[in-house]
Design a protein around this motif. Structure first.
Motif, PDB file in Angstrom:
ATOM      1  N   LYS A  70     -22.665  -6.378 -10.302  1.00  0.00           N
ATOM      2  CA  LYS A  70     -23.768  -7.052 -11.010  1.00  0.00           C
ATOM      3  C   LYS A  70     -25.044  -6.229 -10.936  1.00  0.00           C
ATOM      4  O   LYS A  70     -25.810  -6.180 -11.895  1.00  0.00           O
ATOM      5  CB  LYS A  70     -24.007  -8.437 -10.421  1.00  0.00           C
ATOM      6  N   THR A  74     -27.097  -4.880 -14.233  1.00  0.00           N
ATOM      7  CA  THR A  74     -28.514  -5.176 -14.518  1.00  0.00           C
ATOM      8  C   THR A  74     -29.320  -3.891 -14.679  1.00  0.00           C
ATOM      9  O   THR A  74     -30.222  -3.825 -15.515  1.00  0.00           O
ATOM     10  CB  THR A  74     -29.147  -6.039 -13.412  1.00  0.00           C
ATOM     11  N   SER A  77     -28.527  -2.379 -18.069  1.00  0.00           N
ATOM     12  CA  SER A  77     -28.907  -3.246 -19.192  1.00  0.00           C
ATOM     13  C   SER A  77     -30.401  -3.181 -19.504  1.00  0.00           C
ATOM     14  O   SER A  77     -30.873  -3.914 -20.370  1.00  0.00           O
ATOM     15  CB  SER A  77     -28.527  -4.694 -18.883  1.00  0.00           C
ATOM     16  N   GLU A 129     -34.433  -7.935 -23.870  1.00  0.00           N
ATOM     17  CA  GLU A 129     -33.373  -7.955 -22.865  1.00  0.00           C
ATOM     18  C   GLU A 129     -32.624  -9.281 -22.877  1.00  0.00           C
ATOM     19  O   GLU A 129     -31.405  -9.312 -22.684  1.00  0.00           O
ATOM     20  CB  GLU A 129     -33.934  -7.646 -21.474  1.00  0.00           C
ATOM     21  N   GLU A 130     -33.332 -10.388 -23.116  1.00  0.00           N
ATOM     22  CA  GLU A 130     -32.666 -11.686 -23.260  1.00  0.00           C
ATOM     23  C   GLU A 130     -31.736 -11.674 -24.473  1.00  0.00           C
ATOM     24  O   GLU A 130     -30.599 -12.158 -24.414  1.00  0.00           O
ATOM     25  CB  GLU A 130     -33.692 -12.810 -23.424  1.00  0.00           C
ATOM     26  N   TYR A 132     -30.360  -9.097 -25.775  1.00  0.00           N
ATOM     27  CA  TYR A 132     -29.241  -8.204 -25.456  1.00  0.00           C
ATOM     28  C   TYR A 132     -28.182  -8.942 -24.637  1.00  0.00           C
ATOM     29  O   TYR A 132     -26.979  -8.798 -24.901  1.00  0.00           O
ATOM     30  CB  TYR A 132     -29.738  -6.970 -24.700  1.00  0.00           C
ATOM     31  N   GLN A 133     -28.626  -9.725 -23.643  1.00  0.00           N
ATOM     32  CA  GLN A 133     -27.676 -10.478 -22.812  1.00  0.00           C
ATOM     33  C   GLN A 133     -26.884 -11.476 -23.651  1.00  0.00           C
ATOM     34  O   GLN A 133     -25.681 -11.626 -23.462  1.00  0.00           O
ATOM     35  CB  GLN A 133     -28.416 -11.205 -21.678  1.00  0.00           C
ATOM     36  N   THR A 134     -27.555 -12.141 -24.599  1.00  0.00           N
ATOM     37  CA  THR A 134     -26.832 -13.084 -25.464  1.00  0.00           C
ATOM     38  C   THR A 134     -25.893 -12.345 -26.416  1.00  0.00           C
ATOM     39  O   THR A 134     -24.824 -12.845 -26.736  1.00  0.00           O
ATOM     40  CB  THR A 134     -27.792 -13.974 -26.277  1.00  0.00           C
ATOM     41  N   LYS A 137     -22.569 -11.607 -24.748  1.00  0.00           N
ATOM     42  CA  LYS A 137     -21.679 -12.763 -24.656  1.00  0.00           C
ATOM     43  C   LYS A 137     -21.104 -13.151 -26.007  1.00  0.00           C
ATOM     44  O   LYS A 137     -19.919 -13.436 -26.131  1.00  0.00           O
ATOM     45  CB  LYS A 137     -22.436 -13.946 -24.049  1.00  0.00           C
TER      46      LYS A 137
END
Length: 150
Positions: A70, A74, A77, A129-130, A132-134, A137
């Motif tokens: 993890k 991070t 990312s 970045e938010e 990108y995280q979505t 998924k």
């Protein structure tokens, strides 16, 4: 549809709207993808040309595999964003759009004040970045966070 004509004046349709993804063609960020935040077709007193305010990715996130920890994920990312005022001649619009609300973060005041830019850049970094995280998924808009290869 053909453009409407009013007494010899051709009215063009506006396709560069907030959220449209563009590729910068010149300068330091040439070849980088960006999102249009605000457009100014007629220009202003200090900029007599049509321009738009864009926020883009200077340094793209690195590839991630399932084996990675993890902490490493991070780290890989992270995104380095930029905020820029760009002449219409120096951008290439794409058919894609990205639904990111950055108007409240980046506006004309932030552009004019150099001391406000770093804070705005940090806020843009958080939002991207938010997103990108979505995208990791859901798989939606993943192409925006990949480096342009040409």
């Amino acid at each position: 549809m053909a453009p409407k004509e009013d007494a010899g004046e051709v009215k063009k349709t506006k396709f560069l709207k907030a959220g449209k993804v563009v590729i910068l063609l010149t300068g330091r960020y040439a070849g980088k993808k960006a999102v249009v935040i605000k457009t100014q077709d007629d220009g202003t007193a200090d900029r007599s040309y049509g321009f738009c305010i864009v926020a883009g990715i200077d340094k793209y996130p690195l590839k991630i595999s399932n084996k990675m920890s993890k902490k490493r994920i991070t780290k890989r990312s992270r995104i380095k964003p930029f905020i820029k005022v760009v002449n219409y001649n120096h951008i290439m619009p794409t058919r894609y759009s990205l639904e990111v609300d950055l108007k409240h973060i980046v506006n004309q005041e932030v552009i004019n004040r150099p001391d406000a830019r770093p804070n705005a850049r940090k806020e843009v970094k958080k939002v991207l970045e938010e997103k990108y995280q979505t995208s990791l998924k859901t798989g939606k808009n993943r192409w925006f966070f990949n480096k342009l290869r040409f």
